[in-house]
Motif scaffolding. Structure first.
Motif, PDB file in Angstrom:
ATOM      1  N   GLN A 207     -26.379 -41.469 -28.491  1.00 19.38           N
ATOM      2  CA  GLN A 207     -26.384 -41.392 -30.160  1.00 19.38           C
ATOM      3  C   GLN A 207     -26.330 -39.681 -30.488  1.00 19.38           C
ATOM      4  O   GLN A 207     -25.770 -39.664 -31.781  1.00 19.38           O
ATOM      5  CB  GLN A 207     -27.221 -42.720 -30.976  1.00 19.38           C
ATOM      6  CG  GLN A 207     -26.901 -43.960 -30.113  1.00 19.38           C
ATOM      7  CD  GLN A 207     -28.338 -44.760 -30.807  1.00 19.38           C
ATOM      8  OE1 GLN A 207     -28.883 -43.790 -31.308  1.00 19.38           O
ATOM      9  NE2 GLN A 207     -27.965 -45.868 -30.112  1.00 19.38           N
ATOM     10  N   GLY A 208     -26.386 -38.747 -29.582  1.00 24.99           N
ATOM     11  CA  GLY A 208     -26.613 -37.691 -30.272  1.00 24.99           C
ATOM     12  C   GLY A 208     -27.350 -37.564 -31.580  1.00 24.99           C
ATOM     13  O   GLY A 208     -27.359 -36.679 -32.334  1.00 24.99           O
ATOM     14  N   TRP A 209     -28.888 -38.202 -31.496  1.00 24.85           N
ATOM     15  CA  TRP A 209     -30.067 -37.792 -32.467  1.00 24.85           C
ATOM     16  C   TRP A 209     -30.780 -36.848 -32.478  1.00 24.85           C
ATOM     17  O   TRP A 209     -30.343 -36.076 -31.151  1.00 24.85           O
ATOM     18  CB  TRP A 209     -31.099 -39.198 -31.556  1.00 24.85           C
ATOM     19  CG  TRP A 209     -32.311 -39.394 -32.544  1.00 24.85           C
ATOM     20  CD1 TRP A 209     -32.485 -40.418 -33.384  1.00 24.85           C
ATOM     21  CD2 TRP A 209     -33.146 -38.741 -32.336  1.00 24.85           C
ATOM     22  NE1 TRP A 209     -33.460 -39.488 -34.363  1.00 24.85           N
ATOM     23  CE2 TRP A 209     -34.365 -39.295 -33.439  1.00 24.85           C
ATOM     24  CE3 TRP A 209     -34.045 -37.745 -30.965  1.00 24.85           C
ATOM     25  CZ2 TRP A 209     -35.613 -37.710 -33.356  1.00 24.85           C
ATOM     26  CZ3 TRP A 209     -34.504 -36.938 -32.040  1.00 24.85           C
ATOM     27  CH2 TRP A 209     -35.938 -37.560 -32.502  1.00 24.85           C
ATOM     28  N   GLN A 210     -30.511 -36.965 -33.857  1.00 22.37           N
ATOM     29  CA  GLN A 210     -31.424 -35.353 -33.828  1.00 22.37           C
ATOM     30  C   GLN A 210     -32.757 -35.710 -34.417  1.00 22.37           C
ATOM     31  O   GLN A 210     -32.654 -36.472 -35.530  1.00 22.37           O
ATOM     32  CB  GLN A 210     -30.853 -34.259 -34.416  1.00 22.37           C
ATOM     33  CG  GLN A 210     -29.876 -33.713 -33.439  1.00 22.37           C
ATOM     34  CD  GLN A 210     -29.106 -32.508 -34.272  1.00 22.37           C
ATOM     35  OE1 GLN A 210     -29.409 -31.240 -35.451  1.00 22.37           O
ATOM     36  NE2 GLN A 210     -27.109 -32.701 -34.307  1.00 22.37           N
ATOM     37  N   SER A 211     -34.257 -35.222 -34.789  1.00 22.89           N
ATOM     38  CA  SER A 211     -34.989 -35.913 -35.816  1.00 22.89           C
ATOM     39  C   SER A 211     -34.997 -34.784 -36.931  1.00 22.89           C
ATOM     40  O   SER A 211     -33.896 -33.688 -37.096  1.00 22.89           O
ATOM     41  CB  SER A 211     -36.020 -34.759 -34.913  1.00 22.89           C
ATOM     42  OG  SER A 211     -36.231 -33.115 -35.165  1.00 22.89           O
ATOM     43  N   PRO A 212     -35.547 -35.088 -38.261  1.00 23.31           N
ATOM     44  CA  PRO A 212     -35.215 -34.377 -39.415  1.00 23.31           C
ATOM     45  C   PRO A 212     -36.174 -33.596 -39.489  1.00 23.31           C
ATOM     46  O   PRO A 212     -37.007 -33.028 -38.665  1.00 23.31           O
ATOM     47  CB  PRO A 212     -36.131 -35.783 -40.000  1.00 23.31           C
ATOM     48  CG  PRO A 212     -36.745 -36.421 -38.877  1.00 23.31           C
ATOM     49  CD  PRO A 212     -36.185 -36.788 -38.266  1.00 23.31           C
ATOM     50  N   ASN A 213     -34.748 -32.102 -39.685  1.00 20.80           N
ATOM     51  CA  ASN A 213     -35.508 -30.784 -40.431  1.00 20.80           C
ATOM     52  C   ASN A 213     -36.616 -30.646 -41.076  1.00 20.80           C
ATOM     53  O   ASN A 213     -37.252 -32.042 -42.301  1.00 20.80           O
ATOM     54  CB  ASN A 213     -34.489 -30.199 -40.678  1.00 20.80           C
ATOM     55  CG  ASN A 213     -33.812 -29.940 -40.609  1.00 20.80           C
ATOM     56  OD1 ASN A 213     -33.646 -29.516 -39.541  1.00 20.80           O
ATOM     57  ND2 ASN A 213     -31.882 -29.814 -40.582  1.00 20.80           N
TER      58      ASN A 213
END
Length: 213
Positions: A207-213
């Motif tokens: 899903q191309g997940w990234q953690s929040p900045n």
């Protein structure tokens, strides 16, 4: 010695007696018992090396590579019952410890996972990378340093099963499925959780997940 008698029986004096040397001779090689325990953990972790090499040969399947490495750790924990309690009390990350962590991290990165997702995936795996699951209220394993022993007598009221219908339903179902078992199948639970985590990390990667900045 620790595999046979538990780590609580290990001391610099008892080890010297087993080796037929004077205790002071040991201090040429280790600083104290904690240093000795660090070295013992390193020896056990070194047993993962062949499995880690095999995991590296699992081409194009980072999940299987990570799975092979973690299950190798599981086998070592089962072979050396004392090691879980000692690992849980370690504060020093030795090169051998870091090599195992590096290998698992590289499994993720070579599979195309972002450093961000690899970071959080390692957090979710937690103590499972060393071959054991974090369990609540399990009795401490024999020889666990600093383990809290249950009180000989408790003033807490006895629980009424009628107050916990959900727990009783789960327990009854488990008893029906495994009528001769005296508890949960820890090996099944370990593998179930490991596969669940790796599958979830794989879905986030897709899903191309990234953690929040």
């Amino acid at each position: 010695m620790s595999d046979r008698d538990g780590v609580e029986a290990l001391s610099m004096r008892s080890l010297a007696q087993a080796l037929d040397v004077v205790p002071m001779a040991l201090y040429k090689h280790v600083a104290d018992k904690e240093d000795l325990l660090n070295g013992m953990v390193d020896v056990v972790i070194s047993e993962y090396a062949s499995a880690n090499s095999a995991a590296s040969e699992v081409e194009g399947d980072w999940r299987e590579g990570a799975r092979v490495a973690v299950l190798a750790a599981r086998r070592s924990v089962l072979a050396h019952p004392w090691v879980r309690g000692v690992i849980e009390t370690r504060v020093l990350r030795t090169p051998m410890v870091l090599h195992h962590m590096e290998h698992l991290t590289q499994c993720f990165l070579r599979g195309g996972l972002s450093p961000d997702l690899a970071h959080h995936g390692m957090h979710v795996l937690g103590s499972r990378i060393w071959g054991f699951s974090p369990e609540m209220f399990n009795p401490p394993s024999a020889g666990t340093p600093g383990a809290t022993k249950p009180p000989k007598r408790s003033t807490a009221p006895a629980p009424d099963p009628a107050d916990f219908p959900g727990i009783m339903a789960v327990a009854a179902d488990a008893q029906t499925r495994r009528p001769h078992a005296t508890g949960c199948d820890e090996d099944f639970e370990f593998v179930f959780a490991l596969d669940l985590i790796l599958d979830a990390v794989a879905r986030l990667h897709e899903q191309g997940w990234q953690s929040p900045n």
